[in-house]
Scaffold this motif. Structure first.
Motif, PDB file in Angstrom:
ATOM      1  N   LEU A  36      21.987   8.399  -5.454  1.00  0.00           N
ATOM      2  CA  LEU A  36      21.628   8.709  -4.071  1.00  0.00           C
ATOM      3  C   LEU A  36      20.347   9.540  -4.012  1.00  0.00           C
ATOM      4  CD1 LEU A  36      25.166   9.512  -2.605  1.00  0.00           C
ATOM      5  CD2 LEU A  36      23.895   7.343  -2.539  1.00  0.00           C
ATOM      6  N   LYS A  37      20.118  10.360  -5.059  1.00  0.00           N
ATOM      7  CA  LYS A  37      18.860  11.120  -5.133  1.00  0.00           C
ATOM      8  C   LYS A  37      17.678  10.170  -5.340  1.00  0.00           C
ATOM      9  CE  LYS A  37      21.402  14.900  -5.160  1.00  0.00           C
ATOM     10  NZ  LYS A  37      21.673  15.628  -6.391  1.00  0.00           N
ATOM     11  N   PHE A  38      17.898   9.163  -6.164  1.00  0.00           N
ATOM     12  CA  PHE A  38      16.851   8.168  -6.388  1.00  0.00           C
ATOM     13  C   PHE A  38      16.578   7.381  -5.108  1.00  0.00           C
ATOM     14  CE2 PHE A  38      17.058   9.099 -10.800  1.00  0.00           C
ATOM     15  CZ  PHE A  38      15.967   8.498 -11.413  1.00  0.00           C
ATOM     16  N   LEU A  39      17.626   7.076  -4.377  1.00  0.00           N
ATOM     17  CA  LEU A  39      17.456   6.344  -3.120  1.00  0.00           C
ATOM     18  C   LEU A  39      16.642   7.179  -2.130  1.00  0.00           C
ATOM     19  CD1 LEU A  39      18.010   3.922  -1.317  1.00  0.00           C
ATOM     20  CD2 LEU A  39      20.213   4.955  -0.701  1.00  0.00           C
ATOM     21  N   LYS A  40      16.943   8.475  -2.039  1.00  0.00           N
ATOM     22  CA  LYS A  40      16.179   9.348  -1.147  1.00  0.00           C
ATOM     23  C   LYS A  40      14.728   9.438  -1.603  1.00  0.00           C
ATOM     24  CE  LYS A  40      16.107  13.919   0.988  1.00  0.00           C
ATOM     25  NZ  LYS A  40      16.740  15.249   1.085  1.00  0.00           N
ATOM     26  N   PHE A  41      14.527   9.562  -2.920  1.00  0.00           N
ATOM     27  CA  PHE A  41      13.175   9.586  -3.489  1.00  0.00           C
ATOM     28  C   PHE A  41      12.411   8.328  -3.085  1.00  0.00           C
ATOM     29  CE2 PHE A  41      10.447   8.265  -7.092  1.00  0.00           C
ATOM     30  CZ  PHE A  41       9.576   9.346  -7.152  1.00  0.00           C
ATOM     31  N   SER A  42      13.057   7.180  -3.198  1.00  0.00           N
ATOM     32  CA  SER A  42      12.450   5.901  -2.839  1.00  0.00           C
ATOM     33  C   SER A  42      12.070   5.869  -1.369  1.00  0.00           C
ATOM     34  CB  SER A  42      13.428   4.759  -3.153  1.00  0.00           C
ATOM     35  OG  SER A  42      12.962   3.535  -2.641  1.00  0.00           O
ATOM     36  N   GLU A  43      12.971   6.326  -0.520  1.00  0.00           N
ATOM     37  CA  GLU A  43      12.722   6.295   0.928  1.00  0.00           C
ATOM     38  C   GLU A  43      11.598   7.248   1.321  1.00  0.00           C
ATOM     39  OE1 GLU A  43      17.298   5.115   2.301  1.00  0.00           O
ATOM     40  OE2 GLU A  43      16.645   7.214   2.295  1.00  0.00           O
ATOM     41  N   GLU A  44      11.547   8.423   0.690  1.00  0.00           N
ATOM     42  CA  GLU A  44      10.486   9.385   0.995  1.00  0.00           C
ATOM     43  C   GLU A  44       9.117   8.848   0.569  1.00  0.00           C
ATOM     44  OE1 GLU A  44      10.654  12.322   2.701  1.00  0.00           O
ATOM     45  OE2 GLU A  44      12.670  11.598   3.140  1.00  0.00           O
ATOM     46  N   LEU A  45       9.064   8.232  -0.617  1.00  0.00           N
ATOM     47  CA  LEU A  45       7.795   7.646  -1.068  1.00  0.00           C
ATOM     48  C   LEU A  45       7.360   6.509  -0.150  1.00  0.00           C
ATOM     49  CD1 LEU A  45       7.763   7.389  -4.973  1.00  0.00           C
ATOM     50  CD2 LEU A  45       6.606   9.014  -3.499  1.00  0.00           C
ATOM     51  N   ASP A  46       8.317   5.724   0.299  1.00  0.00           N
ATOM     52  CA  ASP A  46       7.987   4.613   1.195  1.00  0.00           C
ATOM     53  C   ASP A  46       7.424   5.139   2.517  1.00  0.00           C
ATOM     54  OD1 ASP A  46       8.175   1.658   1.783  1.00  0.00           O
ATOM     55  OD2 ASP A  46       9.404   2.447   3.415  1.00  0.00           O
ATOM     56  N   LYS A  47       7.990   6.224   3.030  1.00  0.00           N
ATOM     57  CA  LYS A  47       7.469   6.831   4.257  1.00  0.00           C
ATOM     58  C   LYS A  47       6.039   7.333   4.040  1.00  0.00           C
ATOM     59  CE  LYS A  47      11.956   8.508   5.929  1.00  0.00           C
ATOM     60  NZ  LYS A  47      12.771   9.737   6.140  1.00  0.00           N
ATOM     61  N   ALA A  48       5.831   7.998   2.903  1.00  0.00           N
ATOM     62  CA  ALA A  48       4.491   8.515   2.593  1.00  0.00           C
ATOM     63  C   ALA A  48       3.491   7.379   2.470  1.00  0.00           C
ATOM     64  CB  ALA A  48       4.536   9.328   1.297  1.00  0.00           C
ATOM     65  N   ASN A  49       3.909   6.306   1.807  1.00  0.00           N
ATOM     66  CA  ASN A  49       3.040   5.148   1.633  1.00  0.00           C
ATOM     67  C   ASN A  49       2.666   4.536   2.980  1.00  0.00           C
ATOM     68  OD1 ASN A  49       1.837   2.993  -0.170  1.00  0.00           O
ATOM     69  ND2 ASN A  49       3.284   1.750   0.991  1.00  0.00           N
ATOM     70  N   SER A  50       3.649   4.408   3.870  1.00  0.00           N
ATOM     71  CA  SER A  50       3.393   3.832   5.199  1.00  0.00           C
ATOM     72  C   SER A  50       2.438   4.707   6.000  1.00  0.00           C
ATOM     73  CB  SER A  50       4.712   3.653   5.958  1.00  0.00           C
ATOM     74  OG  SER A  50       5.550   2.750   5.298  1.00  0.00           O
ATOM     75  N   PHE A  51       2.632   6.021   5.921  1.00  0.00           N
ATOM     76  CA  PHE A  51       1.770   6.954   6.657  1.00  0.00           C
ATOM     77  C   PHE A  51       0.328   6.861   6.155  1.00  0.00           C
ATOM     78  CE2 PHE A  51      -0.300  11.102   6.946  1.00  0.00           C
ATOM     79  CZ  PHE A  51      -0.260  11.309   8.316  1.00  0.00           C
ATOM     80  N   ILE A  52       0.164   6.882   4.844  1.00  0.00           N
ATOM     81  CA  ILE A  52      -1.188   6.827   4.269  1.00  0.00           C
ATOM     82  C   ILE A  52      -1.845   5.481   4.581  1.00  0.00           C
ATOM     83  CG2 ILE A  52      -2.510   6.863   2.123  1.00  0.00           C
ATOM     84  CD1 ILE A  52      -0.346   8.778   1.010  1.00  0.00           C
ATOM     85  N   ASN A  53      -1.074   4.403   4.515  1.00  0.00           N
ATOM     86  CA  ASN A  53      -1.628   3.078   4.814  1.00  0.00           C
ATOM     87  C   ASN A  53      -2.096   2.978   6.258  1.00  0.00           C
ATOM     88  OD1 ASN A  53      -1.531   1.911   2.323  1.00  0.00           O
ATOM     89  ND2 ASN A  53       0.335   0.755   2.664  1.00  0.00           N
ATOM     90  N   SER A  54      -1.411   3.668   7.163  1.00  0.00           N
ATOM     91  CA  SER A  54      -1.849   3.646   8.565  1.00  0.00           C
ATOM     92  C   SER A  54      -3.247   4.242   8.699  1.00  0.00           C
ATOM     93  CB  SER A  54      -0.850   4.403   9.453  1.00  0.00           C
ATOM     94  OG  SER A  54      -0.842   5.791   9.141  1.00  0.00           O
ATOM     95  N   PHE A  55      -3.535   5.242   7.863  1.00  0.00           N
ATOM     96  CA  PHE A  55      -4.870   5.849   7.854  1.00  0.00           C
ATOM     97  C   PHE A  55      -5.875   4.926   7.169  1.00  0.00           C
ATOM     98  CE2 PHE A  55      -8.137   8.708   6.112  1.00  0.00           C
ATOM     99  CZ  PHE A  55      -8.561   9.313   7.286  1.00  0.00           C
ATOM    100  N   VAL A  56      -5.457   4.316   6.055  1.00  0.00           N
ATOM    101  CA  VAL A  56      -6.330   3.392   5.317  1.00  0.00           C
ATOM    102  C   VAL A  56      -6.753   2.224   6.215  1.00  0.00           C
ATOM    103  CG1 VAL A  56      -6.398   1.707   3.436  1.00  0.00           C
ATOM    104  CG2 VAL A  56      -5.482   3.985   3.025  1.00  0.00           C
ATOM    105  N   LEU A  57      -5.815   1.713   7.005  1.00  0.00           N
ATOM    106  CA  LEU A  57      -6.118   0.582   7.897  1.00  0.00           C
ATOM    107  C   LEU A  57      -7.177   0.955   8.937  1.00  0.00           C
ATOM    108  CD1 LEU A  57      -2.563  -0.950   8.442  1.00  0.00           C
ATOM    109  CD2 LEU A  57      -4.505  -2.043   7.323  1.00  0.00           C
ATOM    110  N   LYS A  58      -7.206   2.221   9.315  1.00  0.00           N
ATOM    111  CA  LYS A  58      -8.191   2.656  10.311  1.00  0.00           C
ATOM    112  C   LYS A  58      -9.610   2.655   9.751  1.00  0.00           C
ATOM    113  CE  LYS A  58      -4.983   5.567  12.942  1.00  0.00           C
ATOM    114  NZ  LYS A  58      -4.626   6.963  13.325  1.00  0.00           N
ATOM    115  N   ILE A  59      -9.736   2.908   8.439  1.00  0.00           N
ATOM    116  CA  ILE A  59     -11.078   2.983   7.862  1.00  0.00           C
ATOM    117  C   ILE A  59     -11.512   1.674   7.195  1.00  0.00           C
ATOM    118  CG2 ILE A  59     -10.844   5.459   7.461  1.00  0.00           C
ATOM    119  CD1 ILE A  59     -10.518   4.807   4.470  1.00  0.00           C
ATOM    120  N   ILE A  60     -10.546   0.789   6.921  1.00  0.00           N
ATOM    121  CA  ILE A  60     -10.877  -0.381   6.112  1.00  0.00           C
ATOM    122  C   ILE A  60     -11.763  -1.365   6.868  1.00  0.00           C
ATOM    123  CG2 ILE A  60      -9.025  -2.049   6.598  1.00  0.00           C
ATOM    124  CD1 ILE A  60      -8.611  -2.005   3.433  1.00  0.00           C
TER     125      ILE A  60
END
Length: 435
Positions: free
Chosen positions: A206-230
């Protein structure tokens, strides 16, 4: 198991269509038995990889189960493998089969039986191998695929949870004995690493699952910024090298990782951080034209100020005998009666100076030509570089030779010493017209 049933109750509606990837092992049979409790149309999708002697028996077992339950049974065999990476090729073929079934039955869901142990193994393997932020997160419980959803309902369960459920309910399944062989990397993580982690904390999955979900959220947030500059980076069907160099090193890495994710939407496990680094080094290099080969025939190409990721599988080789006209990759070469042009798109030849027939072919390694008004010969590669021909176009440029393989013309770029001035003696005029 109650949590899984509650989740499926919320997810599924009556008469929806679910394609279930079913191997016959405990995981997929657990998922299939759970789905049989719901009023949905189930398509049992079984792939026979033809790699083990038990494969035929497993296929027959899955078929009998499906038909006994009144489910739709779909079967596919992988009869041969053409690549060194057998695991990846099998995965690509499996999902191609699943996608066919999704279209055939207009399915709402594709469900696979990936569970918590699978997620832990995937994350650990990618941490050791090196990956991107998205890669380190492993895989998600739900993915919206536009026309359907890819769902992994068992992601919160361990392998032991599944086996306990199957045993308590006296449900039949097959065991793939190759899962216990330490010849396979994933198995070594499964057999050696996971028991230790679980001994430290029984809920580590369950800790690994939370780790996975947190990284996915971070990835989505950063990608939203990347899409603005790309959009500001786009140039000639690629990205501007000069603008990429201006980016902060973290942003540059994220842009490259994002572009790679577009090339490998379902095969991101093929890419590691070494591939990202290769592309970043290509961007930073002072050389104008470079290529980096990536998995699955993807090529990263630097052409002066443009970075492109392309499919490099298509061969550019060609060889034709020229009569009156011949179509080439990007145009046509034809004989004409007259022309006053002095450009590199027209050449005049005297048949007494050369050996007929004329040949039109693609460039070859080591090609040299005696350039008009230049003493000695020069490599065609250097001619193309000096003429600033983009690297992606070099192999498409037709080369005209005589039957002795003497290069007469690098079409549209340079002519050889065999070119005759318009006031000279010649009996052949060739015109190259680009599309």
């Amino acid at each position: 198991m109650k949590d899984i049933i509650i989740y499926l109750e919320k997810l599924l509606s009556n008469n929806q269509v679910v394609v279930v990837a079913t191997s016959g092992g405990p995981d997929s049979m657990c998922l299939l038995n759970l789905l049989c409790k719901f009023d949905v149309k189930i398509v049992v999708a079984h792939v026979n990889h033809k790699l083990r002697s038990e494969s035929e028996e497993e296929a027959e077992f899955v078929k009998s189960f499906a038909l006994d339950k009144g489910l739709i049974y779909e079967y596919m065999e992988i009869k041969e493998y053409n690549h060194d990476n057998l695991e990846n090729e099998a995965r690509v073929k499996r999902y191609a089969f699943f996608n066919e079934l999704i279209c055939k039955y207009n399915a709402n869901y594709l469900m696979t039986a990936h569970h918590a142990d699978d997620l832990m193994e995937t994350i650990l393997m990618r941490l050791v191998r090196g990956s991107s932020l998205k890669g380190y997160s492993g895989f998600k419980k739900e993915i919206d695929m536009n026309t359907y959803k890819l769902v992994r309902p068992l992601i919160t369960l361990t392998k032991n949870d599944i086996l306990e459920y199957m045993d308590n309910n006296h449900l039949k399944f097959f065991i793939d004995k190759s899962n216990y062989s330490r010849d396979y990397t994933r198995n070594r993580y499964r057999l050696d690493c996971l028991p230790f982690l679980k001994s430290e904390d029984k809920n580590v999955h369950l800790k690994f699952l939370k780790f996975s979900e947190e990284l996915d959220k971070a990835n989505s947030f950063i990608n939203s910024f990347v899409l603005k500059i790309i959009d500001d980076l786009k140039l000639n069907d690629g990205l501007s090298i000069s603008k990429l160099k201006e980016l902060d090193s973290f942003l540059l890495q994220r842009v490259v990782e994002y572009e790679l994710s577009l090339c490998y939407p379902n095969d991101l496990f093929l890419i590691s951080d070494k591939h990202t680094d290769l592309i970043i080094n290509l961007v930073k290099s002072n050389k104008s034209n470079l290529r980096v080969n990536l998995p699955n025939n993807i090529v990263a190409v630097k052409e002066y100020d443009v970075l492109k990721l392309i499919n490099g599988k298509v061969s550019n080789e060609f060889y034709y005998e020229l009569n009156d006209a011949i179509y080439v990759p990007n145009g046509i070469i034809k004989k004409i009666n007259n022309s006053d042009s002095k450009s590199n798109y027209v050449i005049r030849l005297n048949s007494k100076d050369i050996e007929l027939p004329l040949i039109v072919r693609s460039r070859r390694d080591g090609d040299k030509m005696e350039v008009k008004n230049l003493k000695g010969s020069k490599k065609v590669k250097d001619i193309l570089i000096d003429s600033k021909v983009p690297i992606l176009k070099r192999n498409d440029i037709p080369i005209v030779t005589d039957s002795k393989n003497r290069i007469l013309w690098v079409t549209g770029v340079k002519k050889s010493k065999f070119d005759v001035e318009s006031n000279g003696i010649y009996d052949i005029i060739l015109l190259y017209e680009e599309e």
